[in-house]
Design an enzyme around this catalytic site. Structure first.
Site, PDB file in Angstrom:
ATOM      1  N   HIS A  53       1.090  -0.949   0.326  1.00 51.48           N
ATOM      2  CA  HIS A  53       0.414  -0.219   0.063  1.00 51.48           C
ATOM      3  C   HIS A  53       0.937   1.926   0.187  1.00 51.48           C
ATOM      4  O   HIS A  53       2.184   0.835   0.755  1.00 51.48           O
ATOM      5  CB  HIS A  53      -1.184  -0.157   1.292  1.00 51.48           C
ATOM      6  CG  HIS A  53      -1.213  -0.551   2.486  1.00 51.48           C
ATOM      7  ND1 HIS A  53       0.461   0.542   3.120  1.00 51.48           N
ATOM      8  CD2 HIS A  53      -0.102  -1.484   3.181  1.00 51.48           C
ATOM      9  CE1 HIS A  53       0.795  -0.419   4.430  1.00 51.48           C
ATOM     10  NE2 HIS A  53       0.219  -1.105   4.537  1.00 51.48           N
TER      11      HIS A  53
HETATM   12  P1  TYD Z   1      -1.423  -2.812   7.255  1.00 53.80           P
HETATM   13  O1  TYD Z   1      -1.324  -1.728   7.311  1.00 53.80           O
HETATM   14  O2  TYD Z   1      -2.349  -3.608   6.367  1.00 53.80           O
HETATM   15  O3  TYD Z   1      -0.945  -3.832   7.804  1.00 53.80           O
HETATM   16  P2  TYD Z   1       0.636  -4.159   6.826  1.00 53.80           P
HETATM   17  O4  TYD Z   1       1.412  -3.079   5.944  1.00 53.80           O
HETATM   18  O5  TYD Z   1       1.487  -4.487   8.157  1.00 53.80           O
HETATM   19  O6  TYD Z   1       0.667  -5.981   5.766  1.00 53.80           O
HETATM   20  O7  TYD Z   1      -2.545  -3.582   8.920  1.00 53.80           O
HETATM   21  C1  TYD Z   1      -3.548  -4.636   8.601  1.00 53.80           C
HETATM   22  C2  TYD Z   1      -4.409  -4.309   9.591  1.00 53.80           C
HETATM   23  O8  TYD Z   1      -4.236  -3.829  10.991  1.00 53.80           O
HETATM   24  C3  TYD Z   1      -6.097  -3.647   8.924  1.00 53.80           C
HETATM   25  O9  TYD Z   1      -6.842  -3.962   9.302  1.00 53.80           O
HETATM   26  C4  TYD Z   1      -5.442  -2.203   9.374  1.00 53.80           C
HETATM   27  C5  TYD Z   1      -5.181  -2.304  11.247  1.00 53.80           C
HETATM   28  N1  TYD Z   1      -4.010  -0.925  11.195  1.00 53.80           N
HETATM   29  C6  TYD Z   1      -4.920  -0.777  12.990  1.00 53.80           C
HETATM   30  O10 TYD Z   1      -5.858  -1.020  13.001  1.00 53.80           O
HETATM   31  N2  TYD Z   1      -3.423   0.279  13.840  1.00 53.80           N
HETATM   32  C7  TYD Z   1      -2.772   0.731  12.795  1.00 53.80           C
HETATM   33  O11 TYD Z   1      -2.228   1.482  13.570  1.00 53.80           O
HETATM   34  C8  TYD Z   1      -1.919  -0.274  11.447  1.00 53.80           C
HETATM   35  C9  TYD Z   1      -1.062  -0.462  11.000  1.00 53.80           C
HETATM   36  C10 TYD Z   1      -3.198  -1.515  11.178  1.00 53.80           C
END
Ligand code: TYD
Length: 135
Positions: A53
């Site tokens: 992302h």
């Molecule tokens: P995501 O940012 O997609 O994880 P990564 O980039 O590490 O693969 O987040 C994964 C899940 O966690 C998504 O459902 C959103 C949630 N999340 C939060 O609730 N708070 C946060 O601070 C972060 C980073 C993610």
């Protein structure tokens, strides 16, 4: 120190004595944003990747506080790869930068220090939407 919109590895202070090492970061010349949030990735299974992302506003600093992993960045034009394996290196990632984290070593921990509170609306989760917006 920080070029506009450029990702870069920054070397953080290291305070070493017989008791071990201490590294810190605070908002200032070494870090061009106010910290609003921290999160960390751990127990990442072998072969898994994270990220996939970009963010409209969020800036962050990633630190391999344990183990190692690779961060693949794309600014809309070119890709760069950054290997993190020391807890005194931080990878600064500006806004509007696609990222993928991969090749996590066993037991590694990725600490993320972030400029914004969590807001799903800040994410681009589609690479093609990101490319269209960043051009
Ligand atoms: P995501 O940012 O997609 O994880 P990564 O980039 O590490 O693969 O987040 C994964 C899940 O966690 C998504 O459902 C959103 C949630 N999340 C939060 O609730 N708070 C946060 O601070 C972060 C980073 C993610």
């Amino acid at each position: 120190m920080f070029g506009a919109g450029r990702a870069e590895i920054i070397t953080l202070p290291r305070i070493s004595d017989a008791r071990g090492n201490l590294t810190f970061v605070e908002t200032g010349p070494r870090l061009p944003f106010d910290l609003r949030r921290a999160y960390w990735l751990y127990d990442v299974p072998g072969g898994e990747s994270r990220g996939g992302h970009a963010h409209r506003h969020m800036e962050q600093l990633l630190v391999a506080v344990s183990g190692s992993f690779t961060v693949v960045l794309h600014d809309g034009v070119r890709e760069s790869k950054h290997f993190l394996n020391r807890s005194y290196y931080g990878l600064y990632i500006p806004r509007m930068m696609w990222r993928r984290l991969e090749d996590f070593s066993s037991g590694s921990v990725c600490l993320a220090l972030v400029s914004t509170v969590y807001e799903e609306a800040d994410y681009f989760r589609s690479f093609s939407e990101f490319l269209a917006a960043v051009q």
